[in-house]
Design a protein around this motif. Sequence first.
Motif: not given
Lengths: 338, 338
Positions: B56, B138-144, B103-104, B148, B146, B4, B100-101
């Motif tokens: 998550t 929606d597509l976003g970044a995170g530390s794990e 988080t990668l 939705t 997740s 990613a 679908i949202s």
Amino acid sequence: MQRARDVSEDELLEAFLPIIKSHNTKADRLVLGPGDDCAVLELRDGLTVITTDTQTEDQDFRRTWANGMVTSGYDVGWKAATQNLADIAAMGAAPQTLLISLTLTPDTPVTWVEDFARGVTEACTAQGAEKCSISGGDLGAGSEISVTVTAVGTCLAPVLRSGAQTGDALVLAGAVGTAAAGLALLENSSSYQLTPGLSACIEAQQRPCSPLASGAAAAHQLTAMLDVSDGLLRDAGRIARASCVNIDIDAAALSPWVARVQETADLCRAPSQSADDLALHWVLTGGEDHGLLATCPADAVPAGFTQIGRVTQPGGSVTVDGKTYRAKGWDHFEATAR
Amino acid sequence: MQRARDVSEDELLEAFLPIIKSHNTKADRLVLGPGDDCAVLELRDGLTVITTDTQTEDQDFRRTWANGMVTSGYDVGWKAATQNLADIAAMGAAPQTLLISLTLTPDTPVTWVEDFARGVTEACTAQGAEKCSISGGDLGAGSEISVTVTAVGTCLAPVLRSGAQTGDALVLAGAVGTAAAGLALLENSSSYQLTPGLSACIEAQQRPCSPLASGAAAAHQLTAMLDVSDGLLRDAGRIARASCVNIDIDAAALSPWVARVQETADLCRAPSQSADDLALHWVLTGGEDHGLLATCPADAVPAGFTQIGRVTQPGGSVTVDGKTYRAKGWDHFEATAR
């Protein structure tokens, strides 16, 4: 202080639900609210529009910023609601319900959850969406706070990105650039005095207001519309590509928005940069204010909107005063810093 | 391998969207799919039901388990879709769309995202929901990682939790206990040979199947229904409280479900525990299979459902063979281990 790890899921819901249920007494489309497998809504009088958006800690907000300010649960709830309400407004639709999935860290204070619920409901009420219910959601645990809001609206005829016509005016309602200026302040750890002008920028980043009513009221007059979430240039480019038109932005027409961030630009500019350049840069590329960008026949700019440019000819690109502007808006993966 | 962090948000979407768009060609309520501020749906022929649910990493799944098995993007997509489709079915409704949202983490392989999209769409198709579109996200970044999912369905008259009547039969469609047995295997790091019986339990945890069609088809015959996501006892308790009735579960009637997890119980039981006790425990308390638990007049058990107990009298509690069972289902915050 009681934290999420100290209480059960049901006890957390007891902190959250009374605020939501009180808000929902004003809703007029909600047949069944939170508590069953699904919420039930009566949406038979139009087309249904729907969107979803996630905010994640340290990507979309920080609990504590470099300048020492904190993002409260209220702020996170407010912004999550506004982002999604703005997407509904950008279709020319009326918001009908929100669903909220909240992932909490075990150390999240229970009061944070109550503040969050108040932020969501007061964002609806303050922006004219008091009849928009909070109809359901989900509560879970994770290593960072994350909030996903889904918003549902109704409309007779949605305003898409793809309808802009050569000769149309490019028009804007609401704010651009102030949330980006506020972000620069929150991430500025040098010592400075907070003035009303600087505070307004921080407020725009933490609790943005979208001109929801202007979007829905103008729908029948607009040929295209979107929510400016990723920056004026990038979002104008989306209208340009979807409508196969060239769009030219008139920099001078942006002066009211530039003026609002000038004081912040004076404080935050790099030594090599002019405050004017930085202020214009924020207005052209800053996201998160959730203003509404639209096109309409040149002789019929709707109430609440200001002309900031025009649709010049068939194509697919965006210029500023006829020239290509160098920077782009925000990309979740491309950006190296925020 | 491309990850990613190596690609832009638009490039990630290019991995995802073709799979979604191909699936959406079968949809019949989708006026406008992904790409604008909102999706647009035509849902005017009934009431709208809506639900949202988050998975998550390390809370709801692990990318690598103690037994060495991995959870693929396909598995995560499949399970996220199924969880939400089951909530729609539990209202007696037909699924119409998913949002679908995602988080990668920056290290997520791009192929994981493609697998995820295939898992979502194939879960719909395999469970008879091939006309349910994927209308946005929606597509976003995170530390794990997740995920939705929001699901929307339509129905004429929703089946609530609150309609159970004294004298009704308690009936069940689909699986219970197998996903919990599968979880025990995934978290069992001792060496063992995978048999078809054990593999079926792991499959139930990783790619659960909910009897969606049975729920919608039986809706007019049922007095109450819910999705068994947190365990039979806990979810029966929700019907009992919402309907103000006592429910008694007949342990002997659960023997087909107990038999399916017996082999796994033999392998995973503690030295002090009998396999029979552990197998019954999983069936009574294990969530995540997304079976449908319902009540109906005692002389009219619908096709696809099996009677497992009865509504005995006004009240609000659940017994097994007339006695209180000691354990409860899953709570995201109360539980100390999973």
